[in-house]
Scaffold this active site. Structure first.
Site, PDB file in Angstrom:
ATOM      1  CB  SER A   1      -6.912   2.533   8.031  1.00  0.00           C
ATOM      2  OG  SER A   1      -7.907   1.836   7.314  1.00  0.00           O
TER       3      SER A   1
ATOM      4  CE  LYS B   1      -3.876  -0.753  -2.688  1.00  0.00           C
ATOM      5  NZ  LYS B   1      -4.707   0.470  -2.881  1.00  0.00           N
TER       6      LYS B   1
ATOM      7  N   GLY C   1       0.594   6.482 -10.164  1.00  0.00           N
ATOM      8  CA  GLY C   1       0.882   5.471  -9.153  1.00  0.00           C
ATOM      9  C   GLY C   1      -0.132   4.339  -9.192  1.00  0.00           C
ATOM     10  N   GLY C   2      -0.206   3.600  -8.090  1.00  0.00           N
ATOM     11  CA  GLY C   2      -1.103   2.458  -8.026  1.00  0.00           C
ATOM     12  C   GLY C   2      -2.561   2.830  -8.189  1.00  0.00           C
ATOM     13  CB  ALA C   3      -4.624   5.587  -6.821  1.00  0.00           C
TER      14      ALA C   3
ATOM     15  CG  LEU D   1      -8.625   8.955  -6.747  1.00  0.00           C
ATOM     16  CD1 LEU D   1      -7.831   7.670  -6.970  1.00  0.00           C
ATOM     17  CD2 LEU D   1     -10.095   8.731  -7.017  1.00  0.00           C
TER      18      LEU D   1
ATOM     19  CE1 TYR E   1     -10.104   8.921   3.653  1.00  0.00           C
ATOM     20  CE2 TYR E   1      -9.678   8.062   1.458  1.00  0.00           C
ATOM     21  CZ  TYR E   1      -9.579   7.950   2.826  1.00  0.00           C
ATOM     22  OH  TYR E   1      -8.950   6.866   3.379  1.00  0.00           O
TER      23      TYR E   1
ATOM     24  N   GLY F   1     -13.650  11.804  -2.829  1.00  0.00           N
ATOM     25  CA  GLY F   1     -13.012  10.496  -2.842  1.00  0.00           C
ATOM     26  C   GLY F   1     -13.491   9.516  -1.797  1.00  0.00           C
TER      27      GLY F   1
END
EC number: 1.1.1.25
Length: 279
Positions: free
Chosen positions: A20, A71, A136-138, A223, A225, A246
């Protein structure tokens, strides 16, 4: 320690968490604005999630970011869920309120929109269709954001047709589902093109959708990166498109949480970007 002297803590929970960039970003903002506070990354297993969320406020945490794989799970553990988080089915930002309630929000969509507004200022999403790859979630966050800014049609292609069909059921008639083999054929006249899949990411399969039908007036964003300049962006730029990486979405989605936790709305600018890339 009294309430008056308590230094606010925030962090990010996920598994694994070592990748992260959020700690570097929030740490930079804390230093830039001279604020007292700490931002702590924490590996949290699924089995421990409920107990960790219950303990964090007692330890001085005012909130946290949430990443994979939690998430979706935190939605069911929150006391208050924003409409957009409920629609997306996932939360990336938690606020631990003084009354003991957990407030869950999803800022991915606003981060996506802010990134394009900043880095493609001529972008006019309402002027034509959008193409979204992935379901998906994104993708859910991106589609919610595109609908909010007035995109008239969203052409969705995913490697699993069933996931795309489920997403269409949730978001309605503006979403048109196409088989993955048609992913390159739905580009004609699209003014917004978004890759939300992991294709092209370091360690993942390459992005190999043919781009012959790409509209040179389109804004194309990935998205992914890592790497910053993906194959999609390189090829889209060669075709004359405006491209947006992204990283900006990551930076912009973080700003609302930082403001809620530490009391200052941070700037997302070249200095911020350089600080994160330097880590």
């Amino acid at each position: 320690m009294t309430e008056l002297t308590r230094i606010p803590l925030a962090g990010v929970i996920g598994l694994p968490i070592a990748h992260s960039r959020s700690p570097a970003l929030h740490g930079y903002w804390l230093k830039r604005y001279g604020l007292k506070g700490h931002y702590i990354p924490m590996d949290v297993a699924q089995a421990d999630l409920r107990d960790v969320l219950a303990a964090m406020p007692r330890m001085g945490f005012v909130g946290c970011n949430v990443t994979i794989p939690h998430k979706e799970s935190v939605i069911g553990l929150a006391d208050i869920v924003t409409d957009r988080a409920a629609l997306i089915g996932a939360a990336n930002t938690l606020i631990f309120r003084k009354d003991g309630k957990i407030h869950a929000d999803n800022t991915d969509g606003t981060g996506f929109t802010a990134n394009l507004r900043q880095n493609a200022p001529a972008w006019q999403p309402q002027s034509g269709p959008a193409v979204v790859w992935g379901a998906g979630g994104a993708a859910r966050a991106v589609i919610a954001a595109l609908i909010e800014v007035g995109v008239p049609e969203i052409r969705l292609a995913n490697r699993s047709r069933a996931r795309a069909d489920a997403l269409r059921s949730d978001f309605g008639a503006k979403v048109h589902v196409h088989d993955w083999v048609q992913a390159g054929n739905i580009l004609e006249d699209a003014v917004t093109v978004v890759n939300t899949t992991s294709l092209g990411m370091v360690g993942k399969p390459e992005f190999r959708v043919p781009l012959d039908a790409l509209n040179p007036k389109a804004v194309v964003t990935d998205l992914v990166y890592a790497p910053l300049r993906t194959r999609l962006l390189v090829e889209a730029e060669a075709a004359g498109c405006r491209t947006v990486d992204g990283l900006g979405m990551l930076l912009h989605q973080a700003a609302p949480g930082f403001e809620r936790w530490f009391g200052v709305r941070p700037e997302v600018d070249e200095e911020t970007r350089a600080a994160v890339l330097a880590t």
